[in-house]
Design an enzyme around this catalytic site. Structure first.
Site, PDB file in Angstrom:
ATOM      1  N   HIS A   9      -2.677  13.532   3.946  1.00 26.85           N
ATOM      2  CA  HIS A   9      -2.224  14.693   5.054  1.00 26.85           C
ATOM      3  C   HIS A   9      -0.675  14.947   5.168  1.00 26.85           C
ATOM      4  O   HIS A   9       0.054  14.772   5.237  1.00 26.85           O
ATOM      5  CB  HIS A   9      -3.180  14.175   6.759  1.00 26.85           C
ATOM      6  CG  HIS A   9      -1.434  12.751   6.684  1.00 26.85           C
ATOM      7  ND1 HIS A   9      -0.688  12.949   7.619  1.00 26.85           N
ATOM      8  CD2 HIS A   9      -2.242  11.122   6.847  1.00 26.85           C
ATOM      9  CE1 HIS A   9      -0.529  11.530   7.511  1.00 26.85           C
ATOM     10  NE2 HIS A   9      -0.960  10.699   6.575  1.00 26.85           N
ATOM     11  N   GLY A  10      -0.699  15.994   6.297  1.00 30.47           N
ATOM     12  CA  GLY A  10       1.102  17.161   7.142  1.00 30.47           C
ATOM     13  C   GLY A  10       1.233  15.771   7.513  1.00 30.47           C
ATOM     14  O   GLY A  10       1.316  14.438   8.439  1.00 30.47           O
ATOM     15  N   THR A  12       3.627  14.232  10.827  1.00 27.00           N
ATOM     16  CA  THR A  12       2.895  13.608  11.811  1.00 27.00           C
ATOM     17  C   THR A  12       4.054  13.186  12.746  1.00 27.00           C
ATOM     18  O   THR A  12       5.597  12.840  12.611  1.00 27.00           O
ATOM     19  CB  THR A  12       1.582  12.459  12.601  1.00 27.00           C
ATOM     20  OG1 THR A  12       2.421  11.719  12.032  1.00 27.00           O
ATOM     21  CG2 THR A  12       0.370  13.012  11.984  1.00 27.00           C
ATOM     22  N   GLU A  82      -6.476   5.436   6.209  1.00 28.54           N
ATOM     23  CA  GLU A  82      -5.506   5.100   6.354  1.00 28.54           C
ATOM     24  C   GLU A  82      -5.400   2.950   6.109  1.00 28.54           C
ATOM     25  O   GLU A  82      -6.554   2.949   7.100  1.00 28.54           O
ATOM     26  CB  GLU A  82      -4.589   5.410   6.731  1.00 28.54           C
ATOM     27  CG  GLU A  82      -2.651   4.991   6.499  1.00 28.54           C
ATOM     28  CD  GLU A  82      -2.663   4.693   4.997  1.00 28.54           C
ATOM     29  OE1 GLU A  82      -3.181   4.128   4.674  1.00 28.54           O
ATOM     30  OE2 GLU A  82      -1.635   5.277   4.840  1.00 28.54           O
ATOM     31  N   HIS A  84      -5.722  -0.450   7.402  1.00 31.83           N
ATOM     32  CA  HIS A  84      -5.570  -0.371   9.226  1.00 31.83           C
ATOM     33  C   HIS A  84      -4.029  -1.391   8.967  1.00 31.83           C
ATOM     34  O   HIS A  84      -4.444  -2.925   8.251  1.00 31.83           O
ATOM     35  CB  HIS A  84      -7.029  -1.596   9.460  1.00 31.83           C
ATOM     36  CG  HIS A  84      -7.090  -1.940  11.241  1.00 31.83           C
ATOM     37  ND1 HIS A  84      -6.236  -2.949  11.514  1.00 31.83           N
ATOM     38  CD2 HIS A  84      -7.643  -1.313  11.991  1.00 31.83           C
ATOM     39  CE1 HIS A  84      -6.213  -3.095  13.120  1.00 31.83           C
ATOM     40  NE2 HIS A  84      -7.045  -1.871  13.106  1.00 31.83           N
TER      41      HIS A  84
END
Length: 209
Positions: A9-10, A12, A82, A84
């Site tokens: 993902h991009g 954050t 992802e 934990h």
């Protein structure tokens, strides 16, 4: 030949702050949205047949950028989440080291199960690996893009490739909105064809958390 593009993902705000996300549902920031758009331009050129995503919003929003270009639907799979990180989620890595020094030291040394309710790497690899295999099985002979997370991507790909933990520790972390390419044929099984491919980064490489 079946092809999997395993896409992180991009960016954050928690990536930028070196804060442990794990399965906390954090959104993309402005940079992450830009990265997703840039990467989608590159991935659309590969003519994917399907898109699958983690159900956490930072991955789903990344996948949506590609869906907007290709017209493909996005199927979500919670197994692609992802790792934990238990008691570490929401803390910076500096805070983790201060509050849980023994467990942090084990994690840094490569312990597969450091404690503090952190998911073991073996469990993570099996979970994400099963989701990757399911995604590939849905489009045999095609190209599937899977939007997921840094740690999950590494362990899931390693599970499909049959790599040992020692080998996986030598594989560099995926940068935001970069991907690993795997291909499968009936003679050789899964093969690594490319790693850390993506648009030019304009931020420091973050930890895969």
């Amino acid at each position: 030949m079946t092809r999997l593009i395993v896409w992180r993902h991009g960016n954050t705000d928690w990536n930028a702050g070196n804060r442990v996300q794990g399965q906390t549902d954090t959104p993309l920031n402005e940079l992450g949205v830009e990265q997703a758009a840039a990467a989608s331009d590159m991935l659309a050129a590969l003519k994917p047949d399907a898109i699958v995503s983690s159900d956490l919003q930072r991955a789903a929003r990344t996948a949506a950028a590609l869906a907007a270009l290709t017209g493909l639907p996005v199927r979500t799979d919670a197994r692609l989440r992802e790792r934990h990180y238990g008691q570490w989620q929401g803390l910076t890595m500096h805070e983790v080291a201060a509050r849980f020094p023994a467990e942090h030291a084990r994690w840094r040394a490569g312990d597969q199960d450091p404690g503090c309710e952190v998911e073991s790497l073996d469990d993570l690899g099996k979970r994400v690996g099963a989701a990757l295999q399911a995604a590939a099985d849905e489009t045999p002979g095609g190209t599937t893009v899977v939007a997921t997370h840094g740690g999950g991507a590494r362990q899931g790909c390693g599970h499909l490739l049959g790599w040992s933990p020692e080998i996986l520790r030598q594989l560099g972390s995926l940068q935001n909105c970069h991907w690993t390419e795997l291909r499968y044929d009936t003679v050789r099984g899964w093969q690594l064809r490319a790693h850390n491919v993506g648009p030019a980064a304009r931020e420091p490489i973050p930890a895969a958390i």
